[in-house]
Design a protein around this motif. Sequence first.
Motif, short mmCIF file in Angstrom:
data_model
loop_
_atom_site.label_atom_id
_atom_site.label_comp_id
_atom_site.label_asym_id
_atom_site.label_seq_id
_atom_site.Cartn_x
_atom_site.Cartn_y
_atom_site.Cartn_z
N PHE A 159 0.75 -1.35 -0.01
CA PHE A 159 0.05 -0.07 0.08
C PHE A 159 1.02 1.06 0.19
N SER A 160 1.95 1.28 0.91
CA SER A 160 2.72 2.28 0.93
C SER A 160 3.66 2.59 -0.41
N LYS A 161 3.91 1.66 -1.28
CA LYS A 161 4.62 1.85 -2.50
C LYS A 161 3.67 2.21 -3.35
N GLU A 162 2.34 1.92 -3.43
CA GLU A 162 1.38 2.41 -4.11
C GLU A 162 1.22 3.75 -4.32
N CYS A 163 1.13 4.30 -2.88
CA CYS A 163 0.94 5.51 -2.56
C CYS A 163 2.00 6.51 -3.39
N VAL A 164 3.19 5.85 -3.29
CA VAL A 164 4.47 6.57 -3.68
C VAL A 164 4.21 6.72 -5.35
N ARG A 165 3.65 5.82 -5.75
CA ARG A 165 3.20 6.07 -7.43
C ARG A 165 2.11 7.28 -7.53
N LEU A 166 1.21 7.09 -6.78
CA LEU A 166 0.29 8.20 -6.79
C LEU A 166 0.93 9.51 -6.61
N LEU A 167 1.90 9.73 -5.59
CA LEU A 167 2.44 11.06 -5.09
C LEU A 167 3.29 11.34 -6.32
N THR A 168 4.08 10.53 -6.89
CA THR A 168 4.91 10.66 -7.83
C THR A 168 4.20 11.54 -9.27
N GLU A 169 3.03 10.89 -9.45
CA GLU A 169 2.30 11.73 -10.53
C GLU A 169 1.74 12.93 -9.89
N HIS A 170 1.41 12.91 -8.82
CA HIS A 170 0.77 14.05 -8.27
C HIS A 170 1.98 15.35 -8.18
N PHE A 171 3.09 15.06 -7.79
CA PHE A 171 4.18 15.98 -7.71
C PHE A 171 4.51 16.38 -8.99
N ALA A 172 4.46 15.36 -10.07
CA ALA A 172 4.97 15.64 -11.32
C ALA A 172 4.09 16.79 -11.95
N ALA A 173 2.86 16.71 -11.66
CA ALA A 173 1.91 17.64 -12.06
C ALA A 173 2.19 19.14 -11.38
N GLU A 174 2.24 19.07 -10.25
CA GLU A 174 2.74 20.23 -9.44
C GLU A 174 3.74 20.90 -9.92
N GLY A 175 4.94 19.98 -10.42
CA GLY A 175 6.41 20.80 -10.87
C GLY A 175 6.35 21.21 -12.01
N LEU A 176 5.38 20.95 -12.86
CA LEU A 176 5.35 21.33 -14.43
C LEU A 176 5.72 22.88 -14.55
N PRO A 177 5.11 23.78 -13.82
CA PRO A 177 5.12 25.25 -13.99
C PRO A 177 6.71 25.35 -13.82
N ARG A 178 7.53 24.85 -13.11
CA ARG A 178 8.89 25.21 -12.81
C ARG A 178 10.05 23.99 -13.30
N ARG A 179 9.08 23.36 -14.23
CA ARG A 179 9.84 22.12 -15.08
C ARG A 179 10.72 21.51 -14.28
N ILE A 180 10.18 21.28 -12.93
CA ILE A 180 10.64 20.12 -12.12
C ILE A 180 10.19 18.71 -12.45
N ARG A 181 11.31 17.86 -12.66
CA ARG A 181 10.56 16.39 -13.03
C ARG A 181 10.64 15.58 -11.92
N VAL A 182 9.53 14.61 -11.95
CA VAL A 182 9.32 13.84 -10.65
C VAL A 182 9.05 12.37 -11.35
N ASN A 183 9.99 11.45 -10.83
CA ASN A 183 9.73 10.03 -11.35
C ASN A 183 10.12 9.17 -10.14
N SER A 184 9.57 7.94 -10.26
CA SER A 184 9.90 6.82 -9.29
C SER A 184 10.59 5.64 -9.98
N VAL A 185 11.43 5.05 -9.23
CA VAL A 185 12.11 3.81 -9.55
C VAL A 185 11.65 2.44 -8.77
#
Length: 258
Positions: A159-185
Amino acid sequence: NLPMVVTGAASGIGAATCRLLTESGHRLIGVDRTVATSFPGTFIQADLATPEGARTAAARVHDAAPEGISGLANIAGVPGTAPWRTVLGVNVVGLREITRTLMPLITESGVIINLSSVVADGWQRNIDALRQFALADDPEAALDTIASGEEAIDDSYRFSKECVRLLTEHFAAEGLPRRIRVNSVSPGPVATPILDDFKRDHGADKVEGAGELLGRFGESEDIARVLVFLTRDEARWVNGTDLRVDGGLTAYRNTRTN
Ligand code: NAI
């Protein structure tokens, strides 16, 4: 040359990442609950299991790098053998809080990298429960609303690592205006101190079987190399996604079950 912040810097994948980043000329700020001996940069000892702990760590990063940071690698994590509140606290609540607090300090075109796991590959099936917890206004209060018998308790690591996938997308969307890239491994089994806990959690046979199939377990450096790639300009169009790094284990398992 702004410093890169690495959590979980004292051991395993985090320590290997710090070594490779240093070799390629990065300045580092390491964060961990355990003190890292002879750390190649500024080291901050902090407990990321609670929002307050994460905010304290972030404040100390601010003090160490008032001019900004080049990125954040959220590598600290605990296995499913820890109590479920600790698993969700470190792997989700602390990760989310340190990311939120440090995001304004990350330079334009900076990077964030999170550690998920192959066990989270089916995360989208669970999206409502993940949203409810990982995006809650007060995630600590959300912990109190989780009832016994729920997946968040029974399979807290997944469950925790599934949350990490969700947060990765969430922060990637938030980072777009400043071109901050957010990914998970997402690693498969990697030979670090956590591996013994995975054996207890998932069954020694299954984990040993994976090692036999692949000829060896993953090594911290196998994962760290990919993390370093994601920080580089070569990966400039890779954003909001997950990169599975498991030597082919998931592909093998998929062909057995499909
Ligand atoms: P590790 O145990 O060697 O390193 C984890 C680090 O996180 C340790 O240095 C530990 O002190 C730190 N940490 C734990 N709780 C903390 C807290 N409350 N506050 C601050 N630091 C804390 O394990 P490893 O394997 O290097 O794990 C790194 C990440 O990779 C974790 O997020 C783990 O879930 C993930 N991962 C590991 C796999 C493996 O097979 N080793 C497989 C898939 C994912």
